[in-house]
Each structure stands twice: as structure tokens, then as C-alpha cells.
Write a protein that holds these residues in place. Structure first.
Motif, PDB file in Angstrom:
ATOM      1  N   UNK A 277      37.768  34.017  26.846  1.00 52.84           N
ATOM      2  CA  UNK A 277      37.287  34.230  28.219  1.00 52.84           C
ATOM      3  C   UNK A 277      38.292  35.085  28.982  1.00 52.84           C
ATOM      4  N   UNK A 278      37.805  36.204  29.502  1.00 59.37           N
ATOM      5  CA  UNK A 278      38.636  37.030  30.383  1.00 59.37           C
ATOM      6  C   UNK A 278      38.409  36.545  31.806  1.00 59.37           C
ATOM      7  N   UNK A 279      39.489  36.213  32.521  1.00 60.48           N
ATOM      8  CA  UNK A 279      39.359  35.808  33.923  1.00 60.48           C
ATOM      9  C   UNK A 279      40.064  36.862  34.784  1.00 60.48           C
ATOM     10  N   UNK A 280      39.324  37.432  35.718  1.00 56.27           N
ATOM     11  CA  UNK A 280      39.914  38.442  36.598  1.00 56.27           C
ATOM     12  C   UNK A 280      40.446  37.726  37.828  1.00 56.27           C
ATOM     13  N   UNK A 281      41.767  37.775  37.996  1.00 55.34           N
ATOM     14  CA  UNK A 281      42.401  37.003  39.074  1.00 55.34           C
ATOM     15  C   UNK A 281      43.509  37.825  39.737  1.00 55.34           C
ATOM     16  N   UNK A 282      43.157  39.051  40.114  1.00 57.07           N
ATOM     17  CA  UNK A 282      44.116  39.853  40.875  1.00 57.07           C
ATOM     18  C   UNK A 282      44.147  39.322  42.301  1.00 57.07           C
ATOM     19  N   UNK A 283      45.225  39.649  43.020  1.00 51.22           N
ATOM     20  CA  UNK A 283      45.454  38.985  44.301  1.00 51.22           C
ATOM     21  C   UNK A 283      44.622  39.565  45.439  1.00 51.22           C
ATOM     22  N   UNK A 284      43.681  38.762  45.927  1.00 56.74           N
ATOM     23  CA  UNK A 284      42.918  39.107  47.136  1.00 56.74           C
ATOM     24  C   UNK A 284      42.504  37.794  47.798  1.00 56.74           C
ATOM     25  N   UNK A 285      41.579  37.854  48.739  1.00 55.56           N
ATOM     26  CA  UNK A 285      41.223  36.653  49.495  1.00 55.56           C
ATOM     27  C   UNK A 285      40.654  35.534  48.612  1.00 55.56           C
ATOM     28  N   UNK A 286      40.185  35.871  47.410  1.00 59.05           N
ATOM     29  CA  UNK A 286      39.604  34.857  46.513  1.00 59.05           C
ATOM     30  C   UNK A 286      40.630  34.280  45.538  1.00 59.05           C
ATOM     31  N   UNK A 287      41.876  34.699  45.657  1.00 55.75           N
ATOM     32  CA  UNK A 287      42.860  34.380  44.614  1.00 55.75           C
ATOM     33  C   UNK A 287      43.044  32.877  44.388  1.00 55.75           C
ATOM     34  N   UNK A 288      43.161  32.114  45.477  1.00 54.32           N
ATOM     35  CA  UNK A 288      43.434  30.687  45.258  1.00 54.32           C
ATOM     36  C   UNK A 288      42.224  30.003  44.608  1.00 54.32           C
ATOM     37  N   UNK A 289      41.031  30.447  44.958  1.00 53.25           N
ATOM     38  CA  UNK A 289      39.832  29.891  44.303  1.00 53.25           C
ATOM     39  C   UNK A 289      39.850  30.229  42.814  1.00 53.25           C
ATOM     40  N   UNK A 290      40.276  31.434  42.496  1.00 55.44           N
ATOM     41  CA  UNK A 290      40.305  31.861  41.101  1.00 55.44           C
ATOM     42  C   UNK A 290      41.399  31.099  40.335  1.00 55.44           C
ATOM     43  N   UNK A 291      42.505  30.785  41.016  1.00 53.49           N
ATOM     44  CA  UNK A 291      43.548  29.967  40.371  1.00 53.49           C
ATOM     45  C   UNK A 291      42.997  28.599  40.008  1.00 53.49           C
ATOM     46  N   UNK A 292      42.142  28.053  40.876  1.00 55.97           N
ATOM     47  CA  UNK A 292      41.593  26.736  40.563  1.00 55.97           C
ATOM     48  C   UNK A 292      40.572  26.821  39.420  1.00 55.97           C
ATOM     49  N   UNK A 331      44.580  48.164  47.527  1.00 54.53           N
ATOM     50  CA  UNK A 331      43.758  47.614  48.598  1.00 54.53           C
ATOM     51  C   UNK A 331      42.568  46.873  47.961  1.00 54.53           C
ATOM     52  N   UNK A 332      42.239  45.669  48.471  1.00 53.48           N
ATOM     53  CA  UNK A 332      41.247  44.813  47.799  1.00 53.48           C
ATOM     54  C   UNK A 332      39.950  45.530  47.392  1.00 53.48           C
TER      55      UNK A 332
END
Ligand code: UD1
Ligand code: F6R
Length: 371
Positions: A277-292, A331-332
Motif C-alpha cells: 500500500x502506497x500512502x501519500x502523506x506529504x505535509x498539508x492541512x490533512x497531514x495529521x489525519x493521514x498520520x492516523x 505550496x499545497x
């Protein structure tokens, strides 16, 4: 002419710093002491008032062109404050979905000849909507039949899998968002940051292309897999869909892009210690949700490959528990342009290693002119 490259797809992936530069040429204005930075799209300037007065904007396209529009939707919504909806051309026609005179319809097509998109354009015209084209081919049917539009100027794309057209389409739609959004004081800082980001984008793409060998090594690990999932959200939901489309169409491997917010509504059942599974988790406003999301996938022993922003590997892969792909932060709204590049490289290397025809995948044509 493939130059020093073995395949057109490879050449077209690697020429993206140049194709993006051509796409933006003459359209970004640096500004000066008393003049703000701005964007000029010659093909739209006489139609901006009509676009701004319309009730909603509807993006219409197929395949990769649809994905590019999906990547640009959030920034268009943010800067214009208008509702922006998405239509796959064939589905709009199947439903004979509602299109009104008050709508601005935007037709996105590399070739400008795709039958479904062209048919949807005729349908929108009959319904009285303003029709805008975003095309790569001057004097193509879609360029000719739209009321106005923007040529993406990415240069001729020969590989059947669309690569450089995708990134140029996103950049044009980001510029379109800036132009439609106008120059209100409230979003001036945001606009200037995006314009600065556009100026620097070819350099960032040059930097991310250095991951070529790393993606080849990753492809070697995945060569015999049956399936590959890609999780994204926000600006990078489109990246997940487009990455998966590249893998399935050229490497002939099942791949699916999944909206990470939908994980618990079904896809989580697929997760085990075998499925990559590839998870795209670059830093933007959704980052903490993606970390979870990453934590929950890890709790089910998911075999993760995480794409993250440079220097943030420890935030997404504690103790080096998963493989990471580190990409430069931009930029996001421009991040999808950077993030797709490693996935294009992965699809390319997977295909070559699996021994398939990368420029002409079986059963596919560059331009789908029949319905
Ligand atoms: C145009 C010229 C470009 C020149 C520049 C200088 C063309 C094709 N482009 O670029 O060579 O360097 O002026 O100012 O001659 N259009 C559609 N549908 C589409 C795409 C475009 O109707 O899908 C129309 C536009 O509304 C416009 C024309 O085609 O009237 C050209 O579009 P575009 O090439 O994007 O315009 P410029 O960037 O101004
Ligand atoms: C995928 C691909 C197709 C096209 C689709 C639309 O790599 O190339 O999904 O994006 O057929 O084509 P255009 O953009 O020419 O309308």
C-alpha cells in the motif's frame, strides 16, 4: 525522437521541468515595486466576467485529464468561492445530467479529440453553457468547438500513458484558479505564495526526478505483486487515482486509488501483511489525519510505502518501520505535480521489469475517438 531515452514515456517523464516551463511561459508576471505578481491567460481574458458570474463550474474529462481536474478542484473552490463539480464525460452523457445556461463547463483533454469529452461538449453547448477548453492540441476538435480556453503547451505527447500533459494540466488549472479568483486583498498573500511556487516548480520537479533509481529499486521489490493500493486525500486524492491508473495501464498490475477518508468504509478489510500500500502523506492541512490512517494501517500489519515531505520520514515511519519516498515540499495546491512524478517512475520501471510494452500498452490507443 527519443533522444537518449529508451522509451517515450521515460523521455516524457524526464522532460517535465521543461514542459512545465513552456506551459507557464509568458503567463506569469513577476510583478515589481508597485505592481503585484499576477497571471495572464490570453485565451480567457475576454470571458472572465462571464465565468465569475456563472452559478457553478463543472469540470468534464476522462482518465488522466479527469484526474488532473480533480487535483485542481480544491484550489479553484478556495480562490473562486464558487461550487465546482466533477463529471466523467461518459457518465454525464449516460445520465444526461443537468447542465444549464448559468454554468461554466471546462473540458479537459490532452488530445482534444476524445469522443466522450467531445460529445459532452456538444451536449453542454446545446444546453447553453459557457464552454471552456483546456487542451494540448491546437486546432483539435475540442479546442475549435469551445468558446474559449487555454492551450497547455506541454509539447507533443507520444507515450499512450499521459505524464507530462497531466502535470501541465494541473498547472494551467492552478493558473485558471488564480485568474478567476481575481485580486482581492484577502487572498493576496496566498496568491503570491502560489505564484512564487509556480516559478520554482520546474526546479522542484527536477529535484524529485532524482528519485529515479530509488523507484527502480522499489519496482524490483513489487515486480511479482498482484495488486497495489494507493491511499490519498485532499489535494492528493487525485495523486492516488492517477498513480493507480499509471500502474494498471502500463504495468498491467491491478491498482486502485483510494480516498483515505473512506478507509473504514470497506478498503480496510483488504489490509494484511502481504498487500503493498502506497500512502501519500506529504505535509498539508490533512497531514495529521493521514498520520492516523498510517497508524491504523500499521496496526493491521499493512505493508506500507509512505510518500512524505523531505525530512519528515520519522513522522510517518517511526523507527524506520516502513519504506519511505521523500519528496520536496511545495505550496499545497502544487504538491500533486511533485507527488505524481515518483509514481510515474514507479509505473515505468515496473512495466519495463515485467517485460511489457511501455509506450503502447495492450488494448489501448492514445486517443479514444470512439464511444
Ligand atoms: C496565444 C498564441 C501564442 C502566442 C500568444 C501571444 C495560439 C494558439 N496561441 O497564446 O502562440 O505566443 O498568444 O500572446 O495562437 N482556445 C479555445 N479552446 C481551447 C484552447 C484555446 O477556444 O481548448 C482559444 C483561446 O480562447 C484563445 C486561443 O484559442 O482564443 C489561443 O489560446 P492560447 O494558446 O491558450 O492563448 P495564448 O496563451 O494567449
Ligand atoms: C491515461 C490516459 C487516458 C487519457 C484519456 C483522456 O494515461 O492517457 O486515461 O487521459 O483517454 O484523453 P484526453 O486527455 O486526450 O482526452
Amino acid at each position: 525522437n527519443k533522444g537518449n531515452y529508451e522509451h517515450y514515456m521515460q523521455k516524457e517523464i524526464h522532460e517535465q521541468p521543461e514542459s512545465l516551463t513552456t506551459t507557464m511561459r509568458g503567463r506569469l508576471i513577476r510583478g515589481g515595486s508597485c505592481k503585484a505578481k499576477s497571471v495572464l491567460l490570453g485565451g480567457l481574458k475576454d470571458h472572465l466576467k462571464t465565468i465569475r458570474r456563472s452559478r457553478r463550474i463543472v469540470f468534464i474529462g476522462c482518465g488522466t485529464s479527469y484526474n488532473a481536474a480533480l487535483a485542481a478542484r480544491p484550489i479553484l473552490e478556495e480562490l473562486s468561492g464558487m461550487p465546482v463539480t466533477m463529471e466523467v464525460a461518459s457518465d454525464l452523457l449516460d445520465r444526461q445530467g443537468p447542465i444549464y445556461r448559468e454554468d461554466t463547463t471546462v473540458f479537459v483533454s490532452q488530445s482534444g479529440e476524445t469522443a466522450d469529452t467531445l460529445q459532452a461538449l456538444h451536449y453542454a453547448r446545446e444546453n447553453g453553457a459557457l464552454c471552456v477548453g483546456i487542451t494540448n492540441t491546437v486546432s483539435s476538435a475540442i479546442a475549435r468547438n469551445t468558446h474559449c480556453g487555454v492551450h497547455i503547451n506541454a509539447g507533443c505527447e507520444i507515450g499512450v500513458a499521459s505524464t507530462k500533459a497531466y502535470t501541465s494540466q494541473i498547472v494551467v488549472m492552478a493558473m485558471l484558479s488564480l485568474v478567476i479568483g481575481g485580486d482581492t486583498i484577502s487572498n493576496q498573500a496566498r496568491r503570491e505564495a502560489i505564484i512564487d511556487g509556480l516559478f520554482d516548480l520546474p526546479n522542484k520537479v527536477r529535484e524529485v526526478l532524482k528519485l529515479d533509481q530509488e523507484m527502480k529499486d522499489l519496482a524490483k521489490l513489487l515486480i511479482a505483486e498482484q495488486s497495489l493500493l494507493m491511499f490519498g486525500r485532499g489535494y492528493n486524492y487525485a495523486t492516488a487515482l492517477e498513480g493507480a491508473l499509471k500502474v494498471k495501464e502500463v504495468a498491467l498490475m491491478h491498482s486502485e486509488g483510494i480516498l483515505a477518508g473512506e478507509m473504514k468504509h470497506g478498503p480496510l478489510a483488504l489490509v494484511d501483511e502481504n498487500l503493498p500500500i502506497v500512502v501519500i502523506a506529504t505535509n498539508d492541512a490533512c497531514f495529521s489525519k493521514q498520520q492516523s490512517v498510517i497508524q491504523q494501517l500499521r496496526a493491521r500489519k499493512g505493508r506500507l510505502i509512505v510518500m512524505c515531505s523531505k525530512g519528515e520520514a520519522s513522522l510517518v515511519s517511526p523507527g524506520g518501520s516502513s519504506r519511505v519516498i521523500e519528496v520536496p515540499l511545495v505550496e499545497d495546491c502544487l504538491q500533486p505535480v511533485v507527488n505524481i512524478v515518483p509514481l510515474q517512475l514507479l509505473a515505468y520501471h515496473l512495466t519495463v521489469l515485467r517485460g511489457y510494452n511501455v509506450d503502447q500498452p495492450r488494448n489501448l490507443a492514445k486517443s479514444v475517438t470512439t464511444q
